[in-house]
Design a protein around this motif. Structure first.
Motif, PDB file in Angstrom:
ATOM      1  N   ASP A 147       0.843  -1.192   0.000  1.00 27.91           N
ATOM      2  CA  ASP A 147       0.000   0.000   0.000  1.00 27.91           C
ATOM      3  C   ASP A 147       0.878   1.241   0.000  1.00 27.91           C
ATOM      4  OD1 ASP A 147      -2.990   0.862   0.370  1.00 27.91           O
ATOM      5  OD2 ASP A 147      -1.829   2.195   1.665  1.00 27.91           O
ATOM      6  N   SER A 148       0.458   2.251  -0.749  1.00 35.41           N
ATOM      7  CA  SER A 148       1.216   3.503  -0.817  1.00 35.41           C
ATOM      8  C   SER A 148       1.343   4.160   0.545  1.00 35.41           C
ATOM      9  CB  SER A 148       0.542   4.485  -1.786  1.00 35.41           C
ATOM     10  OG  SER A 148       0.473   3.968  -3.087  1.00 35.41           O
ATOM     11  N   GLY A 149       0.350   3.976   1.406  1.00 34.51           N
ATOM     12  CA  GLY A 149       0.409   4.584   2.726  1.00 34.51           C
ATOM     13  C   GLY A 149       1.551   4.043   3.564  1.00 34.51           C
ATOM     14  N   ILE A 150       1.845   2.753   3.433  1.00 33.40           N
ATOM     15  CA  ILE A 150       2.950   2.160   4.188  1.00 33.40           C
ATOM     16  C   ILE A 150       4.284   2.675   3.645  1.00 33.40           C
ATOM     17  CG2 ILE A 150       4.042   0.015   4.893  1.00 33.40           C
ATOM     18  CD1 ILE A 150       1.273   0.494   6.099  1.00 33.40           C
ATOM     19  N   ARG A 151       4.389   2.752   2.318  1.00 31.82           N
ATOM     20  CA  ARG A 151       5.619   3.311   1.752  1.00 31.82           C
ATOM     21  C   ARG A 151       5.778   4.767   2.145  1.00 31.82           C
ATOM     22  NH1 ARG A 151       6.434   7.323  -0.817  1.00 31.82           N
ATOM     23  NH2 ARG A 151       4.834   6.874  -2.358  1.00 31.82           N
ATOM     24  N   SER A 152       4.685   5.527   2.213  1.00 27.46           N
ATOM     25  CA  SER A 152       4.758   6.925   2.615  1.00 27.46           C
ATOM     26  C   SER A 152       5.256   7.061   4.048  1.00 27.46           C
ATOM     27  CB  SER A 152       3.388   7.599   2.472  1.00 27.46           C
ATOM     28  OG  SER A 152       3.016   7.712   1.122  1.00 27.46           O
ATOM     29  N   LEU A 153       4.792   6.194   4.927  1.00 24.89           N
ATOM     30  CA  LEU A 153       5.282   6.190   6.303  1.00 24.89           C
ATOM     31  C   LEU A 153       6.799   6.070   6.326  1.00 24.89           C
ATOM     32  CD1 LEU A 153       5.240   5.724   9.416  1.00 24.89           C
ATOM     33  CD2 LEU A 153       4.626   3.335   8.944  1.00 24.89           C
ATOM     34  N   VAL A 154       7.334   5.136   5.553  1.00 24.00           N
ATOM     35  CA  VAL A 154       8.769   4.891   5.534  1.00 24.00           C
ATOM     36  C   VAL A 154       9.516   6.015   4.832  1.00 24.00           C
ATOM     37  CG1 VAL A 154      10.539   3.338   4.612  1.00 24.00           C
ATOM     38  CG2 VAL A 154       8.519   2.402   5.741  1.00 24.00           C
ATOM     39  N   SER A 155       8.966   6.517   3.723  1.00 22.05           N
ATOM     40  CA  SER A 155       9.623   7.589   2.988  1.00 22.05           C
ATOM     41  C   SER A 155       9.735   8.858   3.813  1.00 22.05           C
ATOM     42  CB  SER A 155       8.856   7.898   1.694  1.00 22.05           C
ATOM     43  OG  SER A 155       8.995   6.870   0.757  1.00 22.05           O
ATOM     44  N   VAL A 156       8.657   9.248   4.465  1.00 21.05           N
ATOM     45  CA  VAL A 156       8.683  10.472   5.255  1.00 21.05           C
ATOM     46  C   VAL A 156       9.623  10.316   6.442  1.00 21.05           C
ATOM     47  CG1 VAL A 156       7.299  11.988   6.720  1.00 21.05           C
ATOM     48  CG2 VAL A 156       6.428  11.257   4.495  1.00 21.05           C
ATOM     49  N   GLN A 157       9.587   9.156   7.069  1.00 20.57           N
ATOM     50  CA  GLN A 157      10.479   8.919   8.200  1.00 20.57           C
ATOM     51  C   GLN A 157      11.946   9.001   7.775  1.00 20.57           C
ATOM     52  OE1 GLN A 157       9.744   8.546  11.343  1.00 20.57           O
ATOM     53  NE2 GLN A 157      11.119   7.132  12.377  1.00 20.57           N
ATOM     54  N   GLY A 158      12.296   8.259   6.715  1.00 22.62           N
ATOM     55  CA  GLY A 158      13.705   8.118   6.377  1.00 22.62           C
ATOM     56  C   GLY A 158      14.221   9.154   5.398  1.00 22.62           C
ATOM     57  N   SER A 159      13.491   9.374   4.294  1.00 22.46           N
ATOM     58  CA  SER A 159      13.996  10.236   3.231  1.00 22.46           C
ATOM     59  C   SER A 159      13.750  11.715   3.484  1.00 22.46           C
ATOM     60  CB  SER A 159      13.348   9.846   1.894  1.00 22.46           C
ATOM     61  OG  SER A 159      13.825   8.594   1.462  1.00 22.46           O
ATOM     62  N   LEU A 160      12.861  12.048   4.391  1.00 23.23           N
ATOM     63  CA  LEU A 160      12.588  13.449   4.679  1.00 23.23           C
ATOM     64  C   LEU A 160      13.064  13.828   6.086  1.00 23.23           C
ATOM     65  CD1 LEU A 160       9.077  13.932   2.996  1.00 23.23           C
ATOM     66  CD2 LEU A 160      11.326  14.627   2.155  1.00 23.23           C
ATOM     67  N   ALA A 161      12.403  13.308   7.123  1.00 25.07           N
ATOM     68  CA  ALA A 161      12.753  13.741   8.475  1.00 25.07           C
ATOM     69  C   ALA A 161      14.165  13.308   8.877  1.00 25.07           C
ATOM     70  CB  ALA A 161      11.722  13.208   9.468  1.00 25.07           C
ATOM     71  N   MET A 162      14.460  12.008   8.758  1.00 19.87           N
ATOM     72  CA  MET A 162      15.785  11.528   9.155  1.00 19.87           C
ATOM     73  C   MET A 162      16.876  12.061   8.234  1.00 19.87           C
ATOM     74  SD  MET A 162      14.969   7.564  10.218  1.00 19.87           S
ATOM     75  CE  MET A 162      16.676   7.212  10.679  1.00 19.87           C
ATOM     76  N   TYR A 163      16.587  12.111   6.939  1.00 23.93           N
ATOM     77  CA  TYR A 163      17.582  12.596   5.983  1.00 23.93           C
ATOM     78  C   TYR A 163      17.953  14.043   6.288  1.00 23.93           C
ATOM     79  CZ  TYR A 163      19.726  13.735   1.466  1.00 23.93           C
ATOM     80  OH  TYR A 163      20.589  14.131   0.475  1.00 23.93           O
ATOM     81  N   ALA A 164      16.952  14.877   6.610  1.00 15.08           N
ATOM     82  CA  ALA A 164      17.236  16.281   6.930  1.00 15.08           C
ATOM     83  C   ALA A 164      18.148  16.398   8.144  1.00 15.08           C
ATOM     84  CB  ALA A 164      15.922  17.022   7.171  1.00 15.08           C
ATOM     85  N   LEU A 178      18.517  23.607  12.280  1.00  8.41           N
ATOM     86  CA  LEU A 178      19.475  22.784  11.543  1.00  8.41           C
ATOM     87  C   LEU A 178      20.627  23.690  11.103  1.00  8.41           C
ATOM     88  CD1 LEU A 178      17.002  20.713   9.315  1.00  8.41           C
ATOM     89  CD2 LEU A 178      18.293  19.872  11.295  1.00  8.41           C
ATOM     90  N   PRO A 179      21.839  23.463  11.590  1.00 11.98           N
ATOM     91  CA  PRO A 179      22.906  24.454  11.400  1.00 11.98           C
ATOM     92  C   PRO A 179      23.574  24.434  10.038  1.00 11.98           C
ATOM     93  CG  PRO A 179      23.730  22.613  12.692  1.00 11.98           C
ATOM     94  CD  PRO A 179      22.276  22.357  12.474  1.00 11.98           C
ATOM     95  N   GLU A 180      23.412  23.364   9.266  1.00 11.86           N
ATOM     96  CA  GLU A 180      24.246  23.179   8.080  1.00 11.86           C
ATOM     97  C   GLU A 180      23.607  23.600   6.769  1.00 11.86           C
ATOM     98  OE1 GLU A 180      27.387  22.414   8.277  1.00 11.86           O
ATOM     99  OE2 GLU A 180      27.206  22.289  10.467  1.00 11.86           O
ATOM    100  N   GLY A 217      21.857  18.381  10.219  1.00 12.49           N
ATOM    101  CA  GLY A 217      21.769  18.584  11.650  1.00 12.49           C
ATOM    102  C   GLY A 217      23.120  18.637  12.340  1.00 12.49           C
ATOM    103  N   SER A 218      23.091  19.086  13.586  1.00 17.30           N
ATOM    104  CA  SER A 218      24.281  19.059  14.434  1.00 17.30           C
ATOM    105  C   SER A 218      24.510  17.648  14.940  1.00 17.30           C
ATOM    106  CB  SER A 218      24.101  20.010  15.616  1.00 17.30           C
ATOM    107  OG  SER A 218      23.066  19.530  16.477  1.00 17.30           O
ATOM    108  N   GLU A 219      25.695  17.403  15.443  1.00 13.02           N
ATOM    109  CA  GLU A 219      25.972  16.081  16.005  1.00 13.02           C
ATOM    110  C   GLU A 219      25.045  15.786  17.174  1.00 13.02           C
ATOM    111  OE1 GLU A 219      27.805  12.370  16.132  1.00 13.02           O
ATOM    112  OE2 GLU A 219      27.809  13.949  14.601  1.00 13.02           O
ATOM    113  N   GLU A 220      24.740  16.817  17.967  1.00 11.29           N
ATOM    114  CA  GLU A 220      23.824  16.614  19.089  1.00 11.29           C
ATOM    115  C   GLU A 220      22.427  16.228  18.606  1.00 11.29           C
ATOM    116  OE1 GLU A 220      27.302  18.775  20.214  1.00 11.29           O
ATOM    117  OE2 GLU A 220      25.831  19.199  18.636  1.00 11.29           O
ATOM    118  N   GLN A 221      21.944  16.881  17.541  1.00 15.87           N
ATOM    119  CA  GLN A 221      20.637  16.530  16.986  1.00 15.87           C
ATOM    120  C   GLN A 221      20.627  15.112  16.435  1.00 15.87           C
ATOM    121  OE1 GLN A 221      20.441  19.758  14.205  1.00 15.87           O
ATOM    122  NE2 GLN A 221      19.182  21.049  15.534  1.00 15.87           N
ATOM    123  N   LYS A 222      21.692  14.738  15.755  1.00 14.70           N
ATOM    124  CA  LYS A 222      21.767  13.388  15.206  1.00 14.70           C
ATOM    125  C   LYS A 222      21.734  12.343  16.318  1.00 14.70           C
ATOM    126  CE  LYS A 222      24.544  15.003  11.305  1.00 14.70           C
ATOM    127  NZ  LYS A 222      25.869  14.940  10.646  1.00 14.70           N
TER     128      LYS A 222
END
Length: 396
Positions: free
Chosen positions: A98-115, A238-240, A120-125
């Protein structure tokens, strides 16, 4: 090859022999995600879609974390460090469910985590990425606004300094994971330009009302983000990165996953149509024996596997550090558009049964209408390619 060499048998599931392009590690990732989706999503997703909910999303996130699917192409901080092709294969298998499950993973990894990982700073990471990779914390990405989707430069959300702190005000719209997120990456106008902020969602003044009454991506959490005088410390920025380069680079990474994911929805619809054509009888024989049906199946198979081949090519370019944003637009534009056409053609083969949730076709078709719009509409990607081809900017 000698004339006497024996050819491998034709495989209707892989007519071009694309599995030959994959390494054993690639196949292992694909099979792990496919097995998880078959066990944890496919038996239930029609019911979730009909009810317009995604129950147990936090449990699903932890399970996805346990198989390394969250932020899987990132390195360190508990992330899997998978290749771009392996991440793409995971997106394909998830969206085949389902596209919704892929969206969950994409937003988590490719958007929020990727940013956070890239800017991010080392502390944020250290604070966020290990827990997000494990699925213990869900993230969301706040860029789109009620009045500004394709034109993020005109966003109204703003952040102002107040002593050592930042104070954020504004609204974001159509935010996947928003109501269940523990952290939001929010982009806002500042005196220095657009900046990104890591916002704990329990911050006073932050709320995320869920958007209801959707006819697409119903098995997905979609929300508005409301920021009313949200006060954040200086360490939240996000400092960078400054400017739209930050969010746009995140979107390019997410669009790459869509190039693969759309082919998962298309594959699921094609397989449903092929199985149906083999078993459904009209005029005394299976409808798959009629020329018009075979023509539809052949055309669907051609576009499906061309799309997968395109996704694979872009993945190898990403792994080599040679993938340009225009090439991602090429893939997103083609593959989502062709996936929708495959779903529509599959629906015609299933006839009236094609609109039933007993089959996945209409669910995929309606989901893809959202996928067609988010991460850049058809028109925006056409203009990206038009500018690249002509050297002339037609956006304004």
């Amino acid at each position: 090859m000698s004339a006497s060499a024996k050819l491998p048998p034709f495989d209707a599931a892989d007519p071009l022999g694309l599995d030959d392009l994959l390494e054993p590690e690639d196949l292992a990732v694909r099979d792990t995600v496919r097995t998880w989706a078959a066990d944890r999503v496919l038996p239930y997703v029609a019911d979730w879609y009909e009810k317009g909910e995604l129950p147990g999303i936090r449990d699903l996130a932890r399970e996805l974390g346990s198989i390394g699917a969250l932020g899987m192409s990132l390195t360190g901080y508990g992330c899997a460090g998978a290749s771009a092709v392996q991440y793409g294969l995971a997106c394909l298998e998830l969206e085949a469910a389902d596209s919704g499950i892929r969206s969950l993973v994409s937003v988590q990894g490719s958007l929020a985590m990727y940013a956070i990982h890239r800017f991010g700073s080392e502390e944020q990471k250290l604070q966020w990425l290990p827990r997000m990779a494990a699925g213990e914390v869900i993230g969301c990405f706040g860029l789109t606004e009620p009045d500004h989707g394709s034109d993020p430069a005109s966003m109204r959300t703003h952040a102002k300094r107040d002593g050592e702190d930042w104070v954020l005000n504004g609204r974001k719209m159509w935010i996947t994971n928003g109501s269940v997120a523990g952290v939001a990456v929010v982009w806002a106008q500042t005196e220095e330009g657009v900046r990104g902020f890591v916002v704990p969602t329990d911050s006073p003044g932050f709320s995320a009302p869920e958007i209801k009454h959707k006819w697409s991506l119903r098995a997905s959490v979609t929300s508005e983000l409301v920021l009313d005088d949200v006060r954040l410390p200086a360490t939240a920025v996000l400092p960078e990165v400054t400017g739209l380069r930050g969010p746009l680079s995140c979107l390019s990474h997410a669009r790459y996953g869509i190039v693969w994911g759309a082919m998962g929805a298309a594959r699921s619809s094609f397989e449903a149509a092929l199985d149906y054509a083999r078993s459904r009888e009209q005029f005394g024989r299976p409808i798959g024996g009629f020329q018009l049906t075979q023509a539809k199946l052949a055309d669907m198979a051609v576009e499906l596997h061309k799309g997968i081949l395109l996704a694979h090519h872009l993945g190898r370019r990403m792994d080599a550090g040679r993938l340009r944003p225009e090439q991602v637009s090429f893939g997103k534009l083609n593959n989502v558009r062709e996936a929708i056409e495959i779903c529509r053609t599959a629906r015609t083969i299933l006839g009236a049964n094609g609109i039933s949730l007993e089959y996945p076709v209409m669910r995929h078709a309606t989901n893809l209408e959202s996928v067609l719009t988010y991460e850049g509409t058809v028109e925006m990607h056409q203009l990206v390619l038009g500018k690249a081809l002509t050297g002339l900017d037609a956006f304004r």
